[in-house]
Scaffold this motif. Structure first.
Motif, PDB file in Angstrom:
ATOM      1  N   LEU A 130       0.821  -1.211   0.000  1.00  0.00           N
ATOM      2  CA  LEU A 130       0.000   0.000   0.000  1.00  0.00           C
ATOM      3  C   LEU A 130       0.855   1.262   0.000  1.00  0.00           C
ATOM      4  N   LEU A 131       1.965   1.248   0.742  1.00  0.00           N
ATOM      5  CA  LEU A 131       2.870   2.403   0.743  1.00  0.00           C
ATOM      6  C   LEU A 131       3.530   2.583  -0.624  1.00  0.00           C
ATOM      7  N   ALA A 132       3.911   1.482  -1.258  1.00  0.00           N
ATOM      8  CA  ALA A 132       4.487   1.569  -2.609  1.00  0.00           C
ATOM      9  C   ALA A 132       3.450   2.095  -3.595  1.00  0.00           C
ATOM     10  N   SER A 133       2.219   1.678  -3.439  1.00  0.00           N
ATOM     11  CA  SER A 133       1.146   2.169  -4.299  1.00  0.00           C
ATOM     12  C   SER A 133       0.948   3.673  -4.137  1.00  0.00           C
ATOM     13  N   ALA A 134       1.031   4.155  -2.899  1.00  0.00           N
ATOM     14  CA  ALA A 134       0.899   5.595  -2.657  1.00  0.00           C
ATOM     15  C   ALA A 134       2.028   6.364  -3.321  1.00  0.00           C
TER      16      ALA A 134
END
Length: 190
Positions: A130-134
Motif C-alpha cells: 500500500l505504501l508503494a502504491s501511494a
C-alpha cells in the motif's frame, strides 16, 4: 445525498486503509478522483501537498480537505464545506477508533498467540504494498511533468526528487529543512 456518499466513502477508506495515511492515498484518489469525480487529479495532487505540510496525519488531513472541496464543488456554500470537512474527518477516523477500542481489550491478553502473530505477519507485506502504491500514485504528470511535452520540467522534477531522496536517506537531512530547500530549488529552477 453527497453527504452520505462522503461519509460512506471515507468510512470505507478508514476501515480498509491499513498502514497509515500514505497507504490510504491511493484509495482516496481512487474514490474521489476516479470513482466519484469530486476532484481532478491536479486538485488531488495539490491537496496531498497541502496535507503533507500541515500538522497531523496525511490521511486525515486529506480527508478534511477533500470533504470541504467535494461539498463546495457540489454547489453548497462554504459553511456546508466545513460540515463536509468534519464529516469526512470523522468518517475516516471512526473505524480506527472503534477497532482500537475493540482490539485493545483483547490484544494484551492474546498478543503472543500464534494466530495473532500470523495475522500481523500477513499484514506487513500488505502495508508495504500500500505504501508503494501511494508512492506510485504521486509519480504522475501533475507532479513531475511530461518527458515528451516539457522535458526541462520533467528533468528538474526528477533531479529534485533524487536530491531529496538521497539527502534524507543517506545524509539524514532534516525533512523540514529538505522541504524548504526543495521549495527554494523549485522557485529558482522554475
Amino acid at each position: 445525498m453527497i453527504f452520505l456518499q462522503l461519509f460512506y466513502t471515507f468510512f470505507k477508506i478508514g476501515l480498509f486503509g491499513f498502514g497509515g495515511g500514505y497507504a490510504m492515498l491511493s484509495m482516496i484518489q481512487g474514490e474521489v478522483v476516479t470513482r466519484h469525480g469530486w476532484l481532478t487529479a491536479q486538485e488531488f495532487t495539490d491537496i496531498v501537498a497541502i496535507s503533507q505540510m500541515t500538522p497531523g496525519p496525511i490521511g486525515i488531513n486529506s480527508a478534511t480537505y477533500v470533504g470541504y472541496d467535494a461539498i463546495v464543488g457540489a454547489g453548497y456554500g462554504m459553511g456546508w464545506g466545513v460540515v463536509g470537512s468534519a464529516l469526512a474527518t470523522l468518517a475516516v477516523v471512526l473505524p480506527s477508533f472503534i477497532l482500537m477500542l475493540t482490539i485493545s481489550r483483547f490484544f494484551l491478553k492474546y498478543q503472543k498467540h500464534p494466530a495473532v502473530e500470523a495475522v500481523f505477519s500477513g499484514l506487513r507485506p500488505a502495508v508495504v504494498g500500500l505504501l508503494a502504491s501511494a508512492a506510485l500514485v504521486l509519480m504522475n504528470v501533475e507532479n513531475f511533468g511530461s518527458p515528451t511535452d516539457d522535458t526541462r520540467s520533467f528533468l528538474i522534477s526528477c533531479l529534485i526528487f533524487v536530491v531529496a531522496f538521497v539527502g534524507t536517506k543517506k545524509y539524514k537531512v532534516n525533512p523540514i529543512l529538505m522541504i524548504v530547500l526543495c521549495g527554494a530549488a523549485g522557485v529558482l529552477l522554475y
